[in-house]
Design an enzyme around this catalytic site. Sequence first.
Site, PDB file in Angstrom:
ATOM      1  N   SER A 142      44.414 -35.659  -1.226  1.00 22.69           N
ATOM      2  CA  SER A 142      45.774 -36.003  -0.793  1.00 22.69           C
ATOM      3  C   SER A 142      46.289 -37.351  -1.280  1.00 22.69           C
ATOM      4  O   SER A 142      47.450 -37.674  -1.062  1.00 22.69           O
ATOM      5  CB  SER A 142      45.869 -35.957   0.734  1.00 22.69           C
ATOM      6  OG  SER A 142      45.761 -34.628   1.190  1.00 22.69           O
ATOM      7  N   LYS A 194      51.157 -44.571   4.879  1.00 23.04           N
ATOM      8  CA  LYS A 194      51.287 -43.164   5.216  1.00 23.04           C
ATOM      9  C   LYS A 194      51.379 -43.028   6.729  1.00 23.04           C
ATOM     10  O   LYS A 194      50.681 -43.736   7.472  1.00 23.04           O
ATOM     11  CB  LYS A 194      50.078 -42.393   4.675  1.00 23.04           C
ATOM     12  CG  LYS A 194      50.175 -40.877   4.771  1.00 23.04           C
ATOM     13  CD  LYS A 194      48.951 -40.244   4.111  1.00 23.04           C
ATOM     14  CE  LYS A 194      48.988 -38.726   4.175  1.00 23.04           C
ATOM     15  NZ  LYS A 194      47.787 -38.127   3.523  1.00 23.04           N
ATOM     16  N   SER A 249      48.761 -34.250   0.595  1.00 17.36           N
ATOM     17  CA  SER A 249      49.718 -34.462   1.662  1.00 17.36           C
ATOM     18  C   SER A 249      50.482 -35.770   1.565  1.00 17.36           C
ATOM     19  O   SER A 249      51.472 -35.986   2.267  1.00 17.36           O
ATOM     20  CB  SER A 249      48.992 -34.405   3.003  1.00 17.36           C
ATOM     21  OG  SER A 249      48.041 -35.460   3.110  1.00 17.36           O
TER      22      SER A 249
END
Length: 502
Positions: free
Chosen positions: A180, A81, A156
């Site tokens: 997330s 990420k 997210s």
Amino acid sequence: MMNALVKKSALELAELLAGGRITSVELTTACLDRIEALNPKLNAFLFVDREGALATAAEVDAKRAAGEDLHPLAGVPIALKDNMVTRGIPTTCASKILEGWLPPYDATVVKKIQEAGLPIVGKTNMDEFAMGSSTEHSAYGPTLNPWDTTRIPGGSGGGSAAAVAAYMVPLALGSDTGGSIRQPGSVTGTVGAKPTYGQVSRYGLVAMASSLDQIGPVTRTVADAAALTELIAGHDPLDSTSLNEPVPELRRAVEAAVGAKRIEGLKIGVVKELSGEGYQDEVLSAFNATVEALRESGAEVVEVSCPSFDYALAAYYLIMPAEVSSNLARFDGMRYGIRVEPSEGPVTAASVMAATREAGFGDEVKRRIILGTHVLSAGYYDAYYGSAQKVRTLIQRDFDRVFGEVDVLVSPTAPTTAFAFGDKIDDPMAMYLNDVATIPANLAGVPAMSVPNAVSSEGLPIGFQIIAPARGDQIMYEVAGLVEALSDEVAASCPAGSWEGN
């Protein structure tokens, strides 16, 4: 034609690599080729490091040929990420304010991955600074859900979830502040876990809300998640919140549960407050079916009540913005990232900071900074932030109480399946409600994970959440392994698995 290798699990690939039946260069090339084919459409990756990944793969192959001892996952590609700093590789947090920034150091999890010999293929898309539940708030465009490209992949960490679901990589890392990792896992049919707070170092993770953030795995199987967590977990003196404890044996826990297909004596608590109004009928039906399957496998199932959970969402959206306001104050146009000078008036530190933050931050980030600054201001601190912290304590006490009665708690991971792009982007409250079932675990610091357990009538995955006591990651993985083994209705592969992006 898709290379068959990319559909195998990380542990299956590790076995092929260890046996000399494939090379890491061959495997990494297959993943990179799939990324090249699909990413222009899915937008799961913000940066692809083909040269670096292949160099690592070649180095692993050479060491393996020389007979060196290697980590079991050595040579298996992984994605990160884009809020985990990587030396010399762009880290943007999907924000214009960090566009082009090349960090001078590596996050602790990145160092561990590099030392173990996993080729890092690139950085994945996300909601800007991890603020969102749909990856629609990325400054570089949304990521599409490979199950249905008209729908969101969660957030997210939608980029990591979509990359794993679409067979671009077998492994990825995400960060979980209020769900997330788990909520994207639910809507993309992937396994996503948030370890006990402090089990995985946060050093080098660009902070959103420091008391809530936790790095965790994104995979297609529970065993893969266990293996990846064992790799990245462990004490880190660079992180003051890091637990100085041995890494739990998670793979062994999964293997034991899957082998037996029963967990005699396990006591499971169904959380009354995490179902009902606002949850889709198919989500509740899938959840109830999985609970019944666990009962038939030897578990005792009881309903438990955690009254404070009704206030968790409100408390979270006061505590988290307050920490956001503090953490994002460093992005000022002075030290790193973009620098924007005002078009009118004098050029001062204050005017440069204002112009930079206006141009660099998106609407959702600005919304949370403003809210966080407000709740920390004189005259409002006790009424808002102080009260939210009291609710947080009540949530922790509810967890302590019910974990005296049951071994784990279960709930749906998300109230709905993946929704269409644009459905909630203009309604922040509707967007925030996606995290209603995942937030309590972050507020208490306890481990939680999402495992796919069904597919809806529209062909969309549904997730099942398991929550364990702090430091109870082993029992969580045992239950997750059993849920995975029992959920035979889940599609064996993503429908987009044969899609080549054209």
